[in-house]
Motif scaffolding. Sequence first.
Motif, mmCIF file in Angstrom:
data_model
loop_
_atom_site.group_PDB
_atom_site.id
_atom_site.type_symbol
_atom_site.label_atom_id
_atom_site.label_comp_id
_atom_site.label_asym_id
_atom_site.label_seq_id
_atom_site.Cartn_x
_atom_site.Cartn_y
_atom_site.Cartn_z
ATOM 1 N N VAL A 375 0.835 -1.204 0.000
ATOM 2 C CA VAL A 375 0.000 0.000 0.000
ATOM 3 C C VAL A 375 0.871 1.255 0.000
ATOM 4 C CG1 VAL A 375 -1.690 1.320 1.325
ATOM 5 C CG2 VAL A 375 -1.949 -1.148 1.106
ATOM 6 N N LEU A 376 1.914 1.260 0.846
ATOM 7 C CA LEU A 376 2.797 2.427 0.923
ATOM 8 C C LEU A 376 3.530 2.670 -0.392
ATOM 9 C CD1 LEU A 376 4.325 2.035 4.499
ATOM 10 C CD2 LEU A 376 2.732 3.789 3.722
ATOM 11 N N GLU A 377 3.780 1.607 -1.117
ATOM 12 C CA GLU A 377 4.481 1.743 -2.398
ATOM 13 C C GLU A 377 3.650 2.537 -3.404
ATOM 14 O OE1 GLU A 377 7.356 -1.137 -5.114
ATOM 15 O OE2 GLU A 377 5.990 -1.985 -3.632
ATOM 16 N N ALA A 378 2.307 2.510 -3.230
ATOM 17 C CA ALA A 378 1.417 3.253 -4.124
ATOM 18 C C ALA A 378 0.919 4.556 -3.498
ATOM 19 C CB ALA A 378 0.220 2.381 -4.496
ATOM 20 N N THR A 379 1.509 4.932 -2.346
ATOM 21 C CA THR A 379 1.052 6.117 -1.614
ATOM 22 C C THR A 379 1.887 7.337 -2.002
ATOM 23 O OG1 THR A 379 0.400 4.713 0.242
ATOM 24 C CG2 THR A 379 0.604 7.065 0.679
ATOM 25 N N GLN A 380 1.216 8.454 -2.193
ATOM 26 C CA GLN A 380 1.887 9.713 -2.512
ATOM 27 C C GLN A 380 2.251 10.466 -1.222
ATOM 28 O OE1 GLN A 380 2.782 10.377 -5.700
ATOM 29 N NE2 GLN A 380 1.911 8.340 -6.015
ATOM 30 N N PRO A 381 3.250 11.373 -1.290
ATOM 31 C CA PRO A 381 3.723 12.067 -0.073
ATOM 32 C C PRO A 381 2.627 12.776 0.707
ATOM 33 C CG PRO A 381 5.265 12.416 -1.874
ATOM 34 C CD PRO A 381 4.104 11.677 -2.455
ATOM 35 N N ALA A 382 1.729 13.474 0.027
ATOM 36 C CA ALA A 382 0.681 14.218 0.735
ATOM 37 C C ALA A 382 -0.231 13.284 1.523
ATOM 38 C CB ALA A 382 -0.134 15.028 -0.261
ATOM 39 N N ASP A 383 -0.571 12.132 0.946
ATOM 40 C CA ASP A 383 -1.428 11.166 1.638
ATOM 41 C C ASP A 383 -0.673 10.473 2.766
ATOM 42 O OD1 ASP A 383 -3.644 11.497 -0.294
ATOM 43 O OD2 ASP A 383 -2.235 10.571 -1.687
ATOM 44 N N PHE A 384 0.628 10.281 2.571
ATOM 45 C CA PHE A 384 1.455 9.657 3.602
ATOM 46 C C PHE A 384 1.519 10.533 4.853
ATOM 47 C CE2 PHE A 384 5.695 9.099 5.520
ATOM 48 C CZ PHE A 384 5.622 7.754 5.846
ATOM 49 N N GLN A 385 1.602 11.825 4.663
ATOM 50 C CA GLN A 385 1.734 12.739 5.796
ATOM 51 C C GLN A 385 0.492 12.728 6.684
ATOM 52 O OE1 GLN A 385 2.700 16.496 4.006
ATOM 53 N NE2 GLN A 385 4.839 15.933 3.614
ATOM 54 N N ARG A 386 -0.664 12.415 6.104
ATOM 55 C CA ARG A 386 -1.904 12.433 6.887
ATOM 56 C C ARG A 386 -1.991 11.271 7.875
ATOM 57 N NH1 ARG A 386 -4.504 13.990 1.904
ATOM 58 N NH2 ARG A 386 -5.396 11.917 1.646
ATOM 59 N N CYS A 387 -1.279 10.197 7.613
ATOM 60 C CA CYS A 387 -1.418 9.007 8.463
ATOM 61 C C CYS A 387 -0.101 8.531 9.067
ATOM 62 C CB CYS A 387 -2.046 7.867 7.655
ATOM 63 S SG CYS A 387 -1.057 7.338 6.242
ATOM 64 N N MET A 388 0.980 9.286 8.874
ATOM 65 C CA MET A 388 2.293 8.748 9.272
ATOM 66 C C MET A 388 2.455 8.648 10.792
ATOM 67 S SD MET A 388 4.754 11.928 8.271
ATOM 68 C CE MET A 388 4.504 13.584 8.930
ATOM 69 N N VAL A 389 1.839 9.533 11.572
ATOM 70 C CA VAL A 389 2.022 9.486 13.033
ATOM 71 C C VAL A 389 1.404 8.219 13.633
ATOM 72 C CG1 VAL A 389 1.486 10.618 15.217
ATOM 73 C CG2 VAL A 389 2.250 11.978 13.256
ATOM 74 N N PRO A 390 0.102 7.942 13.419
ATOM 75 C CA PRO A 390 -0.437 6.680 13.968
ATOM 76 C C PRO A 390 0.210 5.451 13.342
ATOM 77 C CG PRO A 390 -2.043 7.729 12.515
ATOM 78 C CD PRO A 390 -0.948 8.725 12.725
ATOM 79 N N LEU A 391 0.620 5.557 12.077
ATOM 80 C CA LEU A 391 1.237 4.408 11.412
ATOM 81 C C LEU A 391 2.552 4.038 12.083
ATOM 82 C CD1 LEU A 391 1.630 2.363 9.116
ATOM 83 C CD2 LEU A 391 2.534 4.235 7.724
ATOM 84 N N PHE A 392 3.422 5.012 12.335
ATOM 85 C CA PHE A 392 4.735 4.682 12.893
ATOM 86 C C PHE A 392 4.682 4.428 14.394
ATOM 87 C CE2 PHE A 392 6.145 5.868 8.757
ATOM 88 C CZ PHE A 392 7.292 5.123 8.570
ATOM 89 N N CYS A 393 3.595 4.804 15.033
ATOM 90 C CA CYS A 393 3.399 4.342 16.412
ATOM 91 C C CYS A 393 3.203 2.826 16.443
ATOM 92 C CB CYS A 393 2.203 5.050 17.039
ATOM 93 S SG CYS A 393 2.503 6.777 17.470
ATOM 94 N N HIS A 394 2.495 2.286 15.437
ATOM 95 C CA HIS A 394 2.328 0.829 15.336
ATOM 96 C C HIS A 394 3.618 0.160 14.885
ATOM 97 C CE1 HIS A 394 -2.030 1.352 15.784
ATOM 98 N NE2 HIS A 394 -2.127 0.051 15.858
ATOM 99 N N ILE A 395 4.318 0.792 13.948
ATOM 100 C CA ILE A 395 5.580 0.208 13.463
ATOM 101 C C ILE A 395 6.603 0.167 14.600
ATOM 102 C CG2 ILE A 395 7.541 0.630 11.930
ATOM 103 C CD1 ILE A 395 5.555 1.544 9.815
ATOM 104 N N ARG A 396 6.585 1.169 15.478
ATOM 105 C CA ARG A 396 7.487 1.171 16.640
ATOM 106 C C ARG A 396 7.268 -0.078 17.500
ATOM 107 N NH1 ARG A 396 6.200 5.983 20.392
ATOM 108 N NH2 ARG A 396 4.314 4.707 20.623
ATOM 109 N N CYS A 397 5.997 -0.439 17.703
ATOM 110 C CA CYS A 397 5.694 -1.657 18.475
ATOM 111 C C CYS A 397 6.207 -2.901 17.764
ATOM 112 C CB CYS A 397 4.204 -1.764 18.722
ATOM 113 S SG CYS A 397 3.528 -0.417 19.710
ATOM 114 N N CYS A 398 6.092 -2.894 16.432
ATOM 115 C CA CYS A 398 6.577 -4.046 15.655
ATOM 116 C C CYS A 398 8.091 -4.157 15.731
ATOM 117 C CB CYS A 398 6.140 -3.918 14.199
ATOM 118 S SG CYS A 398 4.361 -3.985 13.954
ATOM 119 N N LEU A 399 8.792 -3.018 15.734
ATOM 120 C CA LEU A 399 10.251 -3.035 15.830
ATOM 121 C C LEU A 399 10.710 -3.639 17.149
ATOM 122 C CD1 LEU A 399 11.040 0.518 14.399
ATOM 123 C CD2 LEU A 399 11.410 -1.660 13.246
#
Length: 524
Positions: A375-399
């Motif tokens: 999904v991220l591979e097809a995501t544009q920068p403007a759309d990425f910025q709208r969801c990056m904070v909650p997204l990387f909070c989950h990725i932090r848990c995965c790390l």
Amino acid sequence: MIKQILNRLPKKSSKSADSRDGSGTSTSSSNASTSSRNSDLVSNRYGSSSAASLPDFNSGPNLGSGYGNKLSQAVNAKLNGNQTGPYEALPSFRDVPNSEKPNLFIRKLNLCCIVFDFNNPTKNLKEKDIKRQTLAELVDYVSSASGRFSETVMQEIVKMLSVNLFRTLTSPPRENKVLEAFDFEEDEPLMDPAWPHLQVVYEFLLRFVASTETDAKLAKRYVDHSFVLRLLDLFDSEDPREREYLKTVLHRIYGKFMVHRPFIRKAINNIFYRFIFETEKHNGIAELLEILGSIINGFALPLKEEHKLFLVRALIPLHKPKCLPMYHQQLSYCITQFVEKDCKLADTVIRGMLKYWPITNSSKEIMFLNELEEVLEATQPADFQRCMVPLFCHIRCCLCSLHFQVAETALFLWNNDHIENLIKQNHRVILPIIFPALERNARQHWNQAVQSLTLNVRKIFSDIDPELFEECLLKFQKEESRENEIKSKREATWKRLEEIAAMKATSNEPVLISPKITRRTPSG
């Protein structure tokens, strides 16, 4: 006087009387069928022989809608012990003139309306073989048809298909296997004993729908909503071979009958709703999603509101059931198709995935991370910025996950050039979120591969913005020292409790500790 004398004489019994009594029916019909088989084709032999050998099979061009059910019931009754004539093969299409082939085609369809019991392999062997050969002839006839199918023929075709295909699916109790984490690939599928016949019927349906001689405007009267619904019900079959044929057939119907397209999409929606919110049990979700993947690929732009609602209400909630491994590959493809069609949907999709993100199921978490990468591979920068904070909070848990494959898959996101560029463009927001996880992994993760990948990611951030990296490091060290201080105070309190308890262990005096509450000052 003469009448009385004549009446006393013994009367000679006639064959017609015996026949009316029922004792000679089978013999006469057998003789009739034998004599008709020996007659010339021009004398319309299959019209008379079939009537003699199997009554009611010589159907004319005008057949009532209830004819098929009556015929099937009548012939099935004969096969169950009340048979008045043998189940015999009809002449081949090669042996009759072209003018007689349409009528013979209808009679062969009627012959195939008889359903046999395939659970008993020793029963009706001859009749089953005749039916199989007849079905194969029907497939060849439809494939090589050189004229438009008439309305009567279509009616008979749909009748034969309905009698053979539409049935109650029976399956043994699964003991909630679908709800448990069992290996779906190792689980042995159940094979339908009637498949040798069903396969030919499905092949006939496929050839009929794909044939250029099938007029969609005329056929839609018989391949109607009811027919489509009953076809969709069969997707819950345990036999994967049947589901594979159904997938191809439904896709052809969707392509040929444009008038049915909205109804088919809505009917599939309803199957998904029932599966997600009620049963979580269905065998054909993967096949239905595979069909939808092709349908979504053909959606025109801009996307209709109906299609966006389908994404939000059906596809995204399909991440919820525990049996996600059964269909995740097909689901991921459908989701990615939507994002590629309309990149603005990326924020909706990512937030929807975060809503259903697994917490205790590591294998499911890995699937989510793999889909997230697509999904991220097809995501544009403007759309990425709208969801990056909650997204990387989950990725932090995965790390930080102790399951090394979860942590490894999350770190692999930085191997994708497009995702790495998105992260670099927004590193000032992302790095403070994930830095503690990176630092802990680099110091103390038990898996060497995870440690190595973490060091590579740390180096990427260090090279981009050394000042921010140093600032995050100092903040982490300060936070770490504060946590260590709180930990040591907590341990001292417990040690003090143990000492006082040990001193007064011999008495029954309660132990009172003066409260010393250590308040943690909020950071930043």
